[in-house]
Design a protein around this motif. Structure first.
Motif, PDB file in Angstrom:
ATOM      1  N   SER A   4      32.891  72.859  52.170  1.00  0.00           N
ATOM      2  CA  SER A   4      33.112  74.262  51.795  1.00  0.00           C
ATOM      3  C   SER A   4      34.143  74.363  50.672  1.00  0.00           C
ATOM      4  CB  SER A   4      33.537  75.087  53.014  1.00  0.00           C
ATOM      5  OG  SER A   4      34.719  74.565  53.577  1.00  0.00           O
ATOM      6  N   LEU A   5      35.188  73.523  50.708  1.00  0.00           N
ATOM      7  CA  LEU A   5      36.178  73.522  49.631  1.00  0.00           C
ATOM      8  C   LEU A   5      35.535  73.063  48.326  1.00  0.00           C
ATOM      9  CD1 LEU A   5      39.105  73.777  48.607  1.00  0.00           C
ATOM     10  CD2 LEU A   5      39.447  71.386  49.315  1.00  0.00           C
ATOM     11  N   MET A   6      34.708  72.035  48.402  1.00  0.00           N
ATOM     12  CA  MET A   6      34.039  71.542  47.206  1.00  0.00           C
ATOM     13  C   MET A   6      33.127  72.623  46.618  1.00  0.00           C
ATOM     14  SD  MET A   6      31.504  68.287  46.672  1.00  0.00           S
ATOM     15  CE  MET A   6      30.240  69.045  47.670  1.00  0.00           C
ATOM     16  N   LEU A   7      32.347  73.276  47.476  1.00  0.00           N
ATOM     17  CA  LEU A   7      31.453  74.335  46.995  1.00  0.00           C
ATOM     18  C   LEU A   7      32.219  75.526  46.448  1.00  0.00           C
ATOM     19  CD1 LEU A   7      28.608  74.245  49.668  1.00  0.00           C
ATOM     20  CD2 LEU A   7      28.512  73.484  47.286  1.00  0.00           C
ATOM     21  N   GLU A   8      33.422  75.700  46.897  1.00  0.00           N
ATOM     22  CA  GLU A   8      34.275  76.787  46.394  1.00  0.00           C
ATOM     23  C   GLU A   8      34.816  76.446  45.008  1.00  0.00           C
ATOM     24  OE1 GLU A   8      38.661  78.246  47.639  1.00  0.00           O
ATOM     25  OE2 GLU A   8      37.198  78.203  49.272  1.00  0.00           O
ATOM     26  N   LYS A   9      35.077  75.163  44.758  1.00  0.00           N
ATOM     27  CA  LYS A   9      35.705  74.740  43.505  1.00  0.00           C
ATOM     28  C   LYS A   9      34.705  74.417  42.397  1.00  0.00           C
ATOM     29  CE  LYS A   9      39.951  74.864  44.992  1.00  0.00           C
ATOM     30  NZ  LYS A   9      40.983  75.659  44.376  1.00  0.00           N
ATOM     31  N   ASN A  59      27.088  63.644  45.355  1.00  0.00           N
ATOM     32  CA  ASN A  59      26.588  63.892  46.705  1.00  0.00           C
ATOM     33  C   ASN A  59      25.528  64.982  46.605  1.00  0.00           C
ATOM     34  OD1 ASN A  59      27.843  66.583  47.082  1.00  0.00           O
ATOM     35  ND2 ASN A  59      29.756  65.417  46.949  1.00  0.00           N
ATOM     36  N   PRO A  60      24.750  65.176  47.645  1.00  0.00           N
ATOM     37  CA  PRO A  60      23.652  66.145  47.546  1.00  0.00           C
ATOM     38  C   PRO A  60      24.085  67.558  47.141  1.00  0.00           C
ATOM     39  CG  PRO A  60      23.352  64.773  49.474  1.00  0.00           C
ATOM     40  CD  PRO A  60      24.701  64.425  48.906  1.00  0.00           C
ATOM     41  N   LEU A  61      25.247  68.011  47.627  1.00  0.00           N
ATOM     42  CA  LEU A  61      25.695  69.359  47.262  1.00  0.00           C
ATOM     43  C   LEU A  61      26.095  69.431  45.789  1.00  0.00           C
ATOM     44  CD1 LEU A  61      27.791  70.268  50.440  1.00  0.00           C
ATOM     45  CD2 LEU A  61      25.539  71.134  49.792  1.00  0.00           C
ATOM     46  N   ALA A  62      26.826  68.420  45.326  1.00  0.00           N
ATOM     47  CA  ALA A  62      27.220  68.395  43.916  1.00  0.00           C
ATOM     48  C   ALA A  62      25.982  68.250  43.021  1.00  0.00           C
ATOM     49  CB  ALA A  62      28.200  67.258  43.655  1.00  0.00           C
ATOM     50  N   GLU A  63      25.041  67.410  43.442  1.00  0.00           N
ATOM     51  CA  GLU A  63      23.817  67.245  42.662  1.00  0.00           C
ATOM     52  C   GLU A  63      23.038  68.555  42.576  1.00  0.00           C
ATOM     53  OE1 GLU A  63      21.672  64.012  44.401  1.00  0.00           O
ATOM     54  OE2 GLU A  63      22.995  62.508  43.514  1.00  0.00           O
ATOM     55  N   GLY A  64      23.001  69.294  43.670  1.00  0.00           N
ATOM     56  CA  GLY A  64      22.327  70.591  43.665  1.00  0.00           C
ATOM     57  C   GLY A  64      22.988  71.551  42.690  1.00  0.00           C
ATOM     58  N   PHE A  65      24.322  71.531  42.662  1.00  0.00           N
ATOM     59  CA  PHE A  65      25.051  72.393  41.732  1.00  0.00           C
ATOM     60  C   PHE A  65      24.767  71.990  40.286  1.00  0.00           C
ATOM     61  CE2 PHE A  65      28.785  73.308  39.141  1.00  0.00           C
ATOM     62  CZ  PHE A  65      28.841  74.679  39.277  1.00  0.00           C
ATOM     63  N   LYS A  71      19.196  73.681  35.035  1.00  0.00           N
ATOM     64  CA  LYS A  71      18.132  74.691  34.953  1.00  0.00           C
ATOM     65  C   LYS A  71      18.580  75.867  34.096  1.00  0.00           C
ATOM     66  CE  LYS A  71      15.799  73.611  39.267  1.00  0.00           C
ATOM     67  NZ  LYS A  71      15.522  74.038  40.647  1.00  0.00           N
ATOM     68  N   GLN A  72      19.866  76.217  34.195  1.00  0.00           N
ATOM     69  CA  GLN A  72      20.386  77.356  33.442  1.00  0.00           C
ATOM     70  C   GLN A  72      20.391  77.072  31.943  1.00  0.00           C
ATOM     71  OE1 GLN A  72      24.301  78.557  34.683  1.00  0.00           O
ATOM     72  NE2 GLN A  72      24.570  79.960  32.970  1.00  0.00           N
ATOM     73  N   PHE A  73      20.797  75.880  31.545  1.00  0.00           N
ATOM     74  CA  PHE A  73      20.978  75.596  30.127  1.00  0.00           C
ATOM     75  C   PHE A  73      19.866  74.764  29.492  1.00  0.00           C
ATOM     76  CE2 PHE A  73      25.284  76.566  31.492  1.00  0.00           C
ATOM     77  CZ  PHE A  73      25.677  77.423  30.488  1.00  0.00           C
ATOM     78  N   PHE A  74      19.210  73.910  30.258  1.00  0.00           N
ATOM     79  CA  PHE A  74      18.314  72.935  29.646  1.00  0.00           C
ATOM     80  C   PHE A  74      16.870  73.048  30.127  1.00  0.00           C
ATOM     81  CE2 PHE A  74      22.527  70.816  30.340  1.00  0.00           C
ATOM     82  CZ  PHE A  74      23.014  71.086  29.071  1.00  0.00           C
ATOM     83  N   SER A  75      16.492  74.162  30.708  1.00  0.00           N
ATOM     84  CA  SER A  75      15.130  74.287  31.232  1.00  0.00           C
ATOM     85  C   SER A  75      14.082  74.296  30.119  1.00  0.00           C
ATOM     86  CB  SER A  75      14.999  75.551  32.083  1.00  0.00           C
ATOM     87  OG  SER A  75      15.257  76.700  31.298  1.00  0.00           O
ATOM     88  N   ASN A  76      14.463  74.655  28.909  1.00  0.00           N
ATOM     89  CA  ASN A  76      13.501  74.683  27.799  1.00  0.00           C
ATOM     90  C   ASN A  76      13.483  73.382  27.005  1.00  0.00           C
ATOM     91  OD1 ASN A  76      12.717  77.304  28.365  1.00  0.00           O
ATOM     92  ND2 ASN A  76      14.366  78.174  27.135  1.00  0.00           N
TER      93      ASN A  76
END
Length: 120
Positions: A4-9, A59-65, A71-76
Protein backbone atom coordinates in the motif's frame (compact mmCIF):
# COMPACT_ATOMS: atom_id res chain seq x y z
CA UNK A 1 6.66 -5.61 1.57
CA UNK A 2 4.37 -2.69 2.23
CA UNK A 3 2.41 -2.75 -1.02
CA UNK A 4 0.00 0.00 0.00
CA UNK A 5 2.90 2.38 0.73
CA UNK A 6 4.49 1.54 -2.61
CA UNK A 7 1.20 2.10 -4.46
CA UNK A 8 0.84 5.40 -2.64
CA UNK A 9 4.31 6.59 -3.69
CA UNK A 10 4.51 5.35 -7.30
CA UNK A 11 2.09 7.97 -8.71
CA UNK A 12 4.61 10.67 -7.75
CA UNK A 13 7.06 9.00 -10.13
CA UNK A 14 4.41 9.00 -12.85
CA UNK A 15 3.57 12.66 -12.21
CA UNK A 16 7.25 13.61 -12.43
CA UNK A 17 7.64 11.64 -15.67
CA UNK A 18 4.52 13.29 -17.07
CA UNK A 19 5.93 16.74 -16.28
CA UNK A 20 9.22 15.88 -17.98
CA UNK A 21 7.44 14.45 -21.03
CA UNK A 22 5.60 17.76 -21.50
CA UNK A 23 8.99 19.17 -22.56
CA UNK A 24 9.09 16.69 -25.46
CA UNK A 25 6.99 17.24 -28.57
CA UNK A 26 4.31 14.53 -28.56
CA UNK A 27 5.27 13.64 -32.14
CA UNK A 28 8.68 12.56 -30.79
CA UNK A 29 7.36 10.33 -28.00
CA UNK A 30 8.19 7.23 -30.04
CA UNK A 31 11.84 8.27 -30.42
CA UNK A 32 13.58 6.95 -27.31
CA UNK A 33 16.59 9.22 -27.78
CA UNK A 34 14.35 12.23 -27.18
CA UNK A 35 13.38 11.21 -23.64
CA UNK A 36 15.76 8.47 -22.51
CA UNK A 37 17.00 10.53 -19.55
CA UNK A 38 13.44 11.19 -18.39
CA UNK A 39 12.59 7.50 -18.69
CA UNK A 40 15.72 6.55 -16.77
CA UNK A 41 14.71 8.95 -13.97
CA UNK A 42 11.23 7.43 -13.96
CA UNK A 43 12.64 3.90 -13.75
CA UNK A 44 14.99 4.84 -10.92
CA UNK A 45 12.14 6.55 -9.08
CA UNK A 46 9.91 3.47 -9.26
CA UNK A 47 12.78 1.27 -8.11
CA UNK A 48 13.60 3.63 -5.23
CA UNK A 49 9.96 3.79 -4.07
CA UNK A 50 9.61 0.01 -4.26
CA UNK A 51 12.78 -0.40 -2.20
CA UNK A 52 11.63 2.24 0.32
CA UNK A 53 8.48 0.18 0.82
CA UNK A 54 10.67 -2.92 1.40
CA UNK A 55 9.47 -4.45 -1.87
CA UNK A 56 11.63 -6.01 -4.54
CA UNK A 57 11.72 -4.37 -7.94
CA UNK A 58 10.30 -5.06 -10.42
CA UNK A 59 7.24 -6.65 -8.91
CA UNK A 60 3.77 -7.23 -10.34
CA UNK A 61 2.32 -4.04 -8.83
CA UNK A 62 5.19 -1.85 -10.04
CA UNK A 63 5.05 -3.52 -13.46
CA UNK A 64 1.32 -2.80 -13.65
CA UNK A 65 1.99 0.85 -12.85
CA UNK A 66 4.79 1.08 -15.43
CA UNK A 67 2.55 -0.60 -18.01
CA UNK A 68 -0.10 2.06 -17.35
CA UNK A 69 2.46 4.79 -18.00
CA UNK A 70 3.48 3.03 -21.22
CA UNK A 71 -0.14 2.89 -22.36
CA UNK A 72 -0.55 6.59 -21.56
CA UNK A 73 2.50 7.79 -23.49
CA UNK A 74 3.55 5.09 -25.94
CA UNK A 75 0.36 3.37 -27.10
CA UNK A 76 0.74 4.87 -30.60
CA UNK A 77 4.32 3.65 -30.99
CA UNK A 78 3.63 0.43 -32.80
CA UNK A 79 6.33 -0.80 -35.11
CA UNK A 80 5.45 -0.74 -38.77
CA UNK A 81 5.16 -4.18 -40.28
CA UNK A 82 7.34 -4.81 -43.28
CA UNK A 83 5.42 -5.93 -46.34
CA UNK A 84 7.55 -8.55 -48.05
CA UNK A 85 7.36 -8.87 -51.80
CA UNK A 86 8.82 -11.43 -54.16
CA UNK A 87 11.73 -10.22 -56.27
CA UNK A 88 11.17 -9.79 -60.01
CA UNK A 89 10.89 -13.06 -61.94
CA UNK A 90 14.31 -12.64 -63.62
CA UNK A 91 16.07 -12.41 -60.25
CA UNK A 92 13.98 -15.17 -58.70
CA UNK A 93 14.74 -17.58 -61.56
CA UNK A 94 18.45 -16.76 -61.31
CA UNK A 95 18.45 -17.30 -57.53
CA UNK A 96 16.81 -20.69 -58.01
CA UNK A 97 18.80 -21.90 -61.02
CA UNK A 98 22.32 -21.06 -59.76
CA UNK A 99 22.23 -23.47 -56.77
CA UNK A 100 20.51 -26.14 -58.90
CA UNK A 101 23.17 -25.88 -61.63
CA UNK A 102 26.00 -25.88 -59.08
CA UNK A 103 24.55 -28.96 -57.43
CA UNK A 104 24.28 -30.76 -60.77
CA UNK A 105 27.84 -29.74 -61.66
CA UNK A 106 29.20 -31.00 -58.34
CA UNK A 107 27.36 -34.34 -58.69
CA UNK A 108 28.70 -34.73 -62.25
CA UNK A 109 32.22 -33.94 -61.05
CA UNK A 110 32.04 -36.44 -58.18
CA UNK A 111 30.68 -39.21 -60.45
CA UNK A 112 33.26 -38.47 -63.12
CA UNK A 113 36.11 -38.46 -60.57
CA UNK A 114 34.90 -41.69 -58.96
CA UNK A 115 34.93 -43.47 -62.36
CA UNK A 116 38.43 -42.20 -63.06
CA UNK A 117 39.93 -42.96 -59.67
CA UNK A 118 42.73 -44.94 -61.32
CA UNK A 119 44.13 -41.73 -62.89
CA UNK A 120 44.06 -39.71 -59.66
Amino acid sequence: CNESLMLEKLPACGKSFEEMMKKVDSKKWCNLTEFIMYYDNFTQCTEREANNASCFWPNPLAEGFITGIHKQFFSNCTSEKVHWEDPPDEILITLILIPVMLTCAMITLVVWCSKRSDIL
